[in-house]
Design an enzyme around this catalytic site. Structure first.
Site, PDB file in Angstrom:
ATOM      1  N   ARG A  73       0.564  -1.126  -0.361  1.00 25.92           N
ATOM      2  CA  ARG A  73      -0.220   0.078  -0.586  1.00 25.92           C
ATOM      3  C   ARG A  73       1.073   1.331   0.415  1.00 25.92           C
ATOM      4  NH1 ARG A  73       1.768   1.777   4.542  1.00 25.92           N
ATOM      5  NH2 ARG A  73       2.114   0.506   6.582  1.00 25.92           N
ATOM      6  N   GLY A  75       2.132   4.668   1.672  1.00 30.08           N
ATOM      7  CA  GLY A  75       2.463   5.110   3.182  1.00 30.08           C
ATOM      8  C   GLY A  75       4.042   4.619   3.601  1.00 30.08           C
ATOM      9  N   ILE A 145      -4.538   5.475   7.191  1.00 28.77           N
ATOM     10  CA  ILE A 145      -5.114   5.052   5.976  1.00 28.77           C
ATOM     11  C   ILE A 145      -4.127   5.315   5.220  1.00 28.77           C
ATOM     12  CG2 ILE A 145      -6.795   6.471   4.274  1.00 28.77           C
ATOM     13  CD1 ILE A 145      -7.974   6.408   6.781  1.00 28.77           C
ATOM     14  N   GLY A 146      -4.591   3.814   4.519  1.00 27.67           N
ATOM     15  CA  GLY A 146      -3.316   3.738   3.600  1.00 27.67           C
ATOM     16  C   GLY A 146      -4.263   2.390   2.427  1.00 27.67           C
ATOM     17  N   CYS A 175       3.349   6.144  10.985  1.00 28.42           N
ATOM     18  CA  CYS A 175       2.848   6.722   9.002  1.00 28.42           C
ATOM     19  C   CYS A 175       4.477   7.964   8.941  1.00 28.42           C
ATOM     20  CB  CYS A 175       1.466   6.996   8.836  1.00 28.42           C
ATOM     21  SG  CYS A 175       0.919   5.926   9.188  1.00 28.42           S
TER      22      CYS A 175
END
Length: 220
Positions: A73, A75, A145-146, A175
């Site tokens: 993903r 990030g 969120i990723g 993060c």
């Protein structure tokens, strides 16, 4: 809305190992791409694991006390573990509008709405990825969120801290943001059980899907 056209809503009980979940999600995305499966909204919980996004920086892995897995993903490093609600979304943006920024904004809004229903005022912070709230007057991260988008099919999604062991975040720079701490629903004295939060997400699910689909109108 025709129920047969809605994404499958799946809630997995107990702990789901990260690697099999990742493989399951990727297989479902391939099936959606091929038109052989419905979209999927999947809620689950992982054993302790650090996951590395495509922008992960080695120096931000401070103490690899848990397995470290390349997630694919976007990030940097994040932590998943017991007491954290994970949401994986396999949605077809070909049908919902090819607008990744709009999708992420809609996803953030869904999580914020769900947290609002359990008494947590959460918000976006300009220049900082994730979902934020105030803990003793200081901004702290309560959700991450990723996402990954392949052939306009989304994968991965969000994590929300309900009642995890927050010390587990000390093994990484979450993060890549070192200047702010992390918090949880339990830390804030709010409902921290999965059933309550899942019900809140389910309540706002259709509104989220409708908002995402507005991307199709915006790109028309």
């Amino acid at each position: 809305m025709n129920p047969d056209l809605l994404p499958e809503w799946r809630v997995s009980p107990g702990l789901t190992e990260y690697a099999p979940a990742l493989a399951n999600m990727e297989a479902r995305a391939a099936a959606v791409t091929a038109g052989e499966a419905r979209e999927l909204l999947w809620l689950l919980e992982h054993p302790p694991v650090y996951t590395a996004g495509t922008s992960a920086v080695a120096e931000e892995l401070i103490d690899p006390r848990f397995p470290v897995v390349a997630a694919g993903r976007g990030g940097r490093y994040t932590y998943h573990g017991p007491g954290q609600r994970i949401g994986y979304l396999v949605l077809d943006l070909n049908a919902r509008g090819r607008d990744v920024r709009h999708f992420v904004h809609s996803l953030e809004g869904w999580v914020i709405a769900g947290l609002g229903d359990i008494g947590i005022e959460a918000f976006r912070a300009p220049g900082r990825i994730g979902i934020w709230t105030l803990d003793q007057g200081k901004e702290a991260k309560i959700g991450a969120i990723g996402v990954r988008v392949k052939r306009w099919i989304t994968m991965h999604g969000f994590s929300v801290n309900l009642c995890p062991d927050l010390s587990h975040f000390n093994g990484i720079v979450p993060c890549g943001i070192a200047d702010f701490g992390v918090t949880s629903a339990a830390e804030l004295g709010k409902p921290a059980d999965f059933a309550t939060f899942d019900a809140a997400l389910a309540l706002h699910r259709n509104a989220f899907l409708e908002t995402v689909s507005c991307g199709a109108q915006n790109s028309a």
